[in-house]
Each structure stands twice: as C-alpha cells, then as structure tokens.
Design a protein around this motif. Structure first.
Motif, PDB file in Angstrom:
ATOM      1  N   ASN A 291      63.407  46.359   9.692  1.00  0.00           N
ATOM      2  CA  ASN A 291      64.186  45.237  10.603  1.00  0.00           C
ATOM      3  C   ASN A 291      64.548  44.271   9.409  1.00  0.00           C
ATOM      4  OD1 ASN A 291      64.074  46.479  12.970  1.00  0.00           O
ATOM      5  ND2 ASN A 291      62.186  45.663  13.429  1.00  0.00           N
ATOM      6  N   ALA A 292      63.826  43.942   8.726  1.00  0.00           N
ATOM      7  CA  ALA A 292      64.005  42.675   7.727  1.00  0.00           C
ATOM      8  C   ALA A 292      65.476  42.954   6.772  1.00  0.00           C
ATOM      9  CB  ALA A 292      63.098  42.396   6.810  1.00  0.00           C
ATOM     10  N   VAL A 293      65.274  44.512   6.352  1.00  0.00           N
ATOM     11  CA  VAL A 293      66.270  44.878   5.576  1.00  0.00           C
ATOM     12  C   VAL A 293      67.425  45.388   6.253  1.00  0.00           C
ATOM     13  CG1 VAL A 293      67.263  46.826   4.118  1.00  0.00           C
ATOM     14  CG2 VAL A 293      64.655  46.217   3.864  1.00  0.00           C
ATOM     15  N   LEU A 294      67.327  45.563   7.426  1.00  0.00           N
ATOM     16  CA  LEU A 294      68.568  45.872   8.263  1.00  0.00           C
ATOM     17  C   LEU A 294      69.264  44.204   8.695  1.00  0.00           C
ATOM     18  CD1 LEU A 294      70.051  47.881  10.296  1.00  0.00           C
ATOM     19  CD2 LEU A 294      68.483  47.198  11.961  1.00  0.00           C
ATOM     20  N   LEU A 295      68.562  43.460   9.006  1.00  0.00           N
ATOM     21  CA  LEU A 295      69.430  41.735   9.164  1.00  0.00           C
ATOM     22  C   LEU A 295      69.825  41.493   7.954  1.00  0.00           C
ATOM     23  CD1 LEU A 295      69.745  39.810  11.068  1.00  0.00           C
ATOM     24  CD2 LEU A 295      67.461  38.950  10.488  1.00  0.00           C
ATOM     25  N   GLY A 296      69.195  41.764   6.958  1.00  0.00           N
ATOM     26  CA  GLY A 296      69.711  41.207   5.506  1.00  0.00           C
ATOM     27  C   GLY A 296      71.080  41.952   5.250  1.00  0.00           C
ATOM     28  N   ALA A 297      71.153  43.269   5.600  1.00  0.00           N
ATOM     29  CA  ALA A 297      72.455  44.097   5.468  1.00  0.00           C
ATOM     30  C   ALA A 297      73.462  43.514   6.220  1.00  0.00           C
ATOM     31  CB  ALA A 297      72.310  45.471   5.547  1.00  0.00           C
ATOM     32  N   ALA A 298      73.279  43.007   7.580  1.00  0.00           N
ATOM     33  CA  ALA A 298      74.181  42.549   8.204  1.00  0.00           C
ATOM     34  C   ALA A 298      74.892  41.193   7.986  1.00  0.00           C
ATOM     35  CB  ALA A 298      73.469  42.225   9.810  1.00  0.00           C
ATOM     36  N   VAL A 299      73.917  40.410   7.365  1.00  0.00           N
ATOM     37  CA  VAL A 299      74.278  39.118   6.623  1.00  0.00           C
ATOM     38  C   VAL A 299      75.219  39.182   5.536  1.00  0.00           C
ATOM     39  CG1 VAL A 299      73.385  37.064   5.604  1.00  0.00           C
ATOM     40  CG2 VAL A 299      72.231  37.918   7.579  1.00  0.00           C
ATOM     41  N   GLU A 300      74.795  40.353   4.756  1.00  0.00           N
ATOM     42  CA  GLU A 300      75.450  40.684   3.494  1.00  0.00           C
ATOM     43  C   GLU A 300      76.993  41.199   3.934  1.00  0.00           C
ATOM     44  OE1 GLU A 300      75.103  42.626  -0.646  1.00  0.00           O
ATOM     45  OE2 GLU A 300      74.016  43.650   0.830  1.00  0.00           O
ATOM     46  N   LEU A 301      76.968  41.903   4.972  1.00  0.00           N
ATOM     47  CA  LEU A 301      78.324  42.224   5.561  1.00  0.00           C
ATOM     48  C   LEU A 301      79.407  41.331   5.417  1.00  0.00           C
ATOM     49  CD1 LEU A 301      80.162  44.704   6.715  1.00  0.00           C
ATOM     50  CD2 LEU A 301      79.168  44.255   8.548  1.00  0.00           C
ATOM     51  N   ALA A 302      78.969  40.216   6.160  1.00  0.00           N
ATOM     52  CA  ALA A 302      79.911  39.053   6.354  1.00  0.00           C
ATOM     53  C   ALA A 302      80.190  38.133   4.996  1.00  0.00           C
ATOM     54  CB  ALA A 302      79.378  38.125   7.501  1.00  0.00           C
ATOM     55  N   LEU A 303      79.061  38.205   4.475  1.00  0.00           N
ATOM     56  CA  LEU A 303      79.253  37.278   2.836  1.00  0.00           C
ATOM     57  C   LEU A 303      79.974  38.068   2.107  1.00  0.00           C
ATOM     58  CD1 LEU A 303      75.616  35.798   2.562  1.00  0.00           C
ATOM     59  CD2 LEU A 303      77.687  34.697   3.412  1.00  0.00           C
ATOM     60  N   ILE A 304      80.163  39.360   1.925  1.00  0.00           N
ATOM     61  CA  ILE A 304      80.866  40.147   0.951  1.00  0.00           C
ATOM     62  C   ILE A 304      82.185  39.879   1.170  1.00  0.00           C
ATOM     63  CG2 ILE A 304      81.946  42.605   0.275  1.00  0.00           C
ATOM     64  CD1 ILE A 304      78.784  43.676   0.509  1.00  0.00           C
ATOM     65  N   LEU A 305      82.834  39.886   2.468  1.00  0.00           N
ATOM     66  CA  LEU A 305      84.149  39.359   2.585  1.00  0.00           C
ATOM     67  C   LEU A 305      84.508  38.039   2.249  1.00  0.00           C
ATOM     68  CD1 LEU A 305      84.716  41.448   6.122  1.00  0.00           C
ATOM     69  CD2 LEU A 305      85.519  42.164   3.790  1.00  0.00           C
ATOM     70  N   TRP A 306      83.585  37.178   2.515  1.00  0.00           N
ATOM     71  CA  TRP A 306      83.978  35.713   2.183  1.00  0.00           C
ATOM     72  C   TRP A 306      84.024  35.539   0.694  1.00  0.00           C
ATOM     73  CZ3 TRP A 306      81.703  31.264   0.051  1.00  0.00           C
ATOM     74  CH2 TRP A 306      82.308  30.278   0.427  1.00  0.00           C
ATOM     75  N   PHE A 307      82.905  35.806   0.062  1.00  0.00           N
ATOM     76  CA  PHE A 307      82.970  35.753  -1.337  1.00  0.00           C
ATOM     77  C   PHE A 307      84.078  36.382  -2.214  1.00  0.00           C
ATOM     78  CE2 PHE A 307      78.066  35.043  -0.598  1.00  0.00           C
ATOM     79  CZ  PHE A 307      78.372  33.467  -1.087  1.00  0.00           C
ATOM     80  N   SER A 308      84.468  37.596  -1.646  1.00  0.00           N
ATOM     81  CA  SER A 308      85.561  38.250  -2.154  1.00  0.00           C
ATOM     82  C   SER A 308      86.756  37.379  -2.126  1.00  0.00           C
ATOM     83  CB  SER A 308      85.588  39.533  -1.604  1.00  0.00           C
ATOM     84  OG  SER A 308      84.593  40.425  -1.823  1.00  0.00           O
ATOM     85  N   GLN A 309      87.015  36.938  -0.897  1.00  0.00           N
ATOM     86  CA  GLN A 309      88.264  36.388  -0.634  1.00  0.00           C
ATOM     87  C   GLN A 309      88.191  35.046  -1.503  1.00  0.00           C
ATOM     88  OE1 GLN A 309      88.733  34.596   3.560  1.00  0.00           O
ATOM     89  NE2 GLN A 309      90.656  35.133   3.163  1.00  0.00           N
TER      90      GLN A 309
END
Length: 447
Positions: A291-309
């Motif tokens: 569950n912890a890894v799953l939530l971390g991956a969901a957070v990263e999903l949004a951050l990848i796009l933001w940091f790339s932009q």
C-alpha cells in the motif's frame, strides 16, 4: 516493415496534415506501451520479493532464497543493454514503430508464461531455469522498449516541450507500478495467504496478455516519427547505427549511464528490496508495504509530469541535479526511519522516497535523448539508458541483501545510496545541456 525512401516521403506528407492527431496518439501510445511493459516488469519484481524464494528455491534458507530470487531479478537487468543494442539497430534502421510492436509482444508473452510456470516442487530444477530464461526475454524486451517509446513522443511534438513529451514514456513506470503492485495488493488483501501464495499471484501475470492486445491496437495506429522519416527520405540512415553511436558518442553513452545511478539504484531498493526488509525485520504485513509503495507511485505519477514541464522552462540539468542531491541527503534518514520508526513514519518514508526519483526520472528521457543525433538516437540513447541497469538497478537488491547480512546495519545501504548520488552529480555536470538545442539537425552533433 522497412521504411523506404518513397514511403518516407509519403509519411512526411501525411504527417504534415495529421500532426496534431498524431502527436496525441504518439504521446498516448508512448505512455500505454511503457505502462504495459513496466506492469509486467514490476509484477516480477514484487513476486521476486514475496513469492519466488519459496516457490522456486524452497530448499534454501531465507537469506539464500532471497539472494537467489534477486539474482534472477538481476539477470533481467543484465539483459537490457543486449536488448538496447539489438533493437537500437533495428530502430535506427527500419523505424521506431515496427520495433516497438516486437518488444511489446516479447514482454507480454514472457509474462504470460511466468503466470503458468510450475514451481520447483512440480518440475524440479527446470522451474528456476525456465524462470531465468523468461527474465532474460523480459530484460531484452525492456532494453529495446524505452528509447523507442521516448522517441515516439519526442520526435513528433513541439520541440519546446520535449521534456514534457518525453515524460509520457516515463509515466509508464509509476502507472505500471500502480497496476502491478496494486493488483498484487488487492489479491493479497482479498485472498487467504495460502491461496495467494499458491495461485493468486499468477492472475496479474495472465492479465498482462489482455493489456498487450490493447497496446498493439494503439501502436499499430501510429505513423513513423517525422524526424526519422526525414532521415530515411534523405538517405542518411546508418548501416551500423549501434557501432556508429559507440564510436562517435561513447562519451554521451557513458555519461547517460552514470547520470541514472541515483535515480535507478535507490528506486529499486525502495520499491522491491523494501518489501523484504520491512516484512522480515519488522513483521509488517505484505499488504501494508504494498500500500505504501502504491501510494508513492501515485504521487510520483503527478510529479513526473510537473518536473518534466519545469525542465522545459528552467533546464533539465538544474531539475535533475536537485533530485540527485536530495537522494543523497535522504539516504540515512530514510533507513533510520525503516529501522527505528513506527508504522506511520515508515509508511510516510516509503512514499516520500518517490519525490527525488520523480525529479530525475521525469526530465531524464529528454536529457538523454537530446544527446544523440536522429539517425543514431534509438541505439545511442537506449545503450546509455540501459547500461545503468547492469551496474545500478540490477545489482541493487542483491547488494542490499548482502550488505545488511554482512554488516548488520541498514546504514551500509545508505552509504551505497550516497555513492550513487555522487556518481550522478558528476556525470550530469559533465553532460551538455541541450534543453533548447535544435535536435532536428544532425549537424548540431557532428564533431
């Protein structure tokens, strides 16, 4: 299908009138394709930590079983540069699209077979041998997948947004992690432990065959990228693209591999090895860690796009270096929490560890892809990206298991993470920042 000169001219004309539609399709196909590939790969990672030691190495001790299981895990990483070389050759010879269809089929079929593979109790030593073979096939497929997926989006879209467009391939990692780990989490929560360990874990592997069918439909609708079609039309393809990439761009290949150390190595510790450490050392349930890894991956999903932009606005290297420094700074606090913290702190630490990874992984696609000319980009970028797998990602869980067993302290693993951050900082500093360079003109890269 080999793209000839006349066909390339036709593709270029079609691309001009359909560009907006193709850009959307290319971005979507890039994300969907890597999602499926990484879904399959992360299923294996999770099973390697939770299931495979008992199923395929039942005669071994707990420590030996974990080492053997993570050794098969490492085999897949060692195979990645081989896949990068094989498919890099074809990707720079016949095109990105056709090559990506083949890698998708290889990955999906191998994962489906893992889902029906009997354990050592049924077929003896043949079971781990077949498992290793399937892992090799997965590694070769992943090795050929990444650069093609990145280039599919990067070479189609607005060149001022290469960071964002390239990151559509990168979001396949957290989405694949969410789907793969999420599937395992759901099944481990719904099924009795005995049922999950005997047959429940197989269901997500079999489901990958359905995902592959969806991915194929999407990828077959994409045209070849304009940049590569132009290279073909001008008869500038290389006869030996991988050899030429190594000969003329060896520096960029090595620096691309080195800059991945603080992104890749800690990531596989935090998403795979942590499953073994927290469950074994603290007695927490598999579902808690998943569950912890799953939530971390969901957070990263949004951050990848933001940091790339963000990297399109302020430069790739600035964003990337910040992530590498944070990775090094958090290494000791992270394992201090895993060793001494309670349930809430451990959960938060696992989630937060994904943030510096997102800062690096998002802009990474463009940072590496921009370092090579179009006619050598598939092979050059792929080799640079996948070489890190041999020295960083693949050995990470294996070395972490050995370090903890040998030293008795998780802080030895922290030192290992800090070392990876130092390697990355040096390599990024030495690599040219081409965030705003015109990558459509090969003359930019000629020596």
């Amino acid at each position: 299908m080999v793209l000839g000169r006349d066909e390339a001219d036709t593709v270029l004309q079609a691309q001009t009138s359909q560009k907006k539609t193709q850009v959307r399709r290319a971005a979507f196909a890039s994300a969907i394709g890597t999602t499926i590939e990484w879904y399959d790969f992360f299923l294996y990672n999770t099973a390697a930590a939770l299931i495979f030691p008992q199923l395929f190495f039942p005669a071994s001790s707990s420590y030996a079983g974990a080492m053997q299981s993570f050794a098969t895990y490492a085999v897949g990483f060692a195979a990645r540069p081989v896949g990068a070389a094989i498919f890099g050759y074809w990707g720079d010879r016949i095109g990105r699209k056709t090559t990506l269809v083949v890698t998708l089929l290889m990955m999906g079929i191998a994962s489906g077979v893992v889902g029906v593979l009997p354990g050592a109790a049924t077929i003896g030593i043949a079971a781990p041998l077949i498992l290793v073979t399937l892992r090799l096939i997965q590694g070769i497929a992943i090795g050929g997948e990444w650069s093609g997926s990145v280039l599919l989006a990067m070479e189609w879209g607005d060149q001022r947004k290469r960071g964002l467009l390239g990151s559509f391939a990168q979001i396949g990692v957290p989405v694949g992690l969410v789907l793969g780990t999420g599937g395992m989490t759901l099944l481990s929560a719904l099924l009795p432990e005995e049922a999950f360990d005997s047959w429940g874990w197989r269901l997500p592997f079999l489901a990958s065959l359905l995902l592959v069918a969806v991915g194929l439909v999407i990828r077959l609708r994409i045209l070849e990228t304009p940049m590569f079609a132009r290279v073909v039309a001008q008869q500038r393809t290389s006869r030996s693209p991988v050899a030429d990439a190594v000969k003329h761009h060896w520096r960029e290949i090595l620096l691309s591999a080195g800059l991945r150390f603080s992104e890749q190595m800690p990531f596989y510790l935090y998403t795979s090895y942590v499953l073994v450490y927290v469950v074994a050392e603290h007695g927490y349930s598999k579902t808690f860690v998943l569950n912890a890894v799953l939530l971390g991956a969901a957070v990263e999903l949004a951050l990848i796009l933001w940091f790339s932009q963000l990297s399109d606005r302020i430069g790739r290297k600035r964003v990337y270096l910040t992530g590498a420094v944070l990775t090094g700074l958090l290494a000791f606090p992270y394992f201090a929490v895993l060793k001494n913290g309670g349930e809430v702190l451990i959960f938060v630490a696992i989630v937060v560890s994904m943030i510096p990874h997102a800062m690096q992984y998002g802009p990474q696609a463009a940072l590496i892809g921009e370092s090579f000319p179009t006619h050598l980009r598939y092979g050059g970028a792929g080799l640079g990206y996948q070489l890190a797998s041999v020295f960083a990602g693949g050995p990470a869980p294996l070395l972490a298991t050995w370090l903890l067993h040998t030293t008795g302290t998780p802080y030895s693993i922290s030192a290992y993470v800090v070392l990876s951050a130092v390697v990355t900082i040096v390599c990024v500093a030495l690599l040219k920042d081409r965030s705003r360079a015109d990558i459509t003109d090969d003359a930019v890269y000629r020596r």
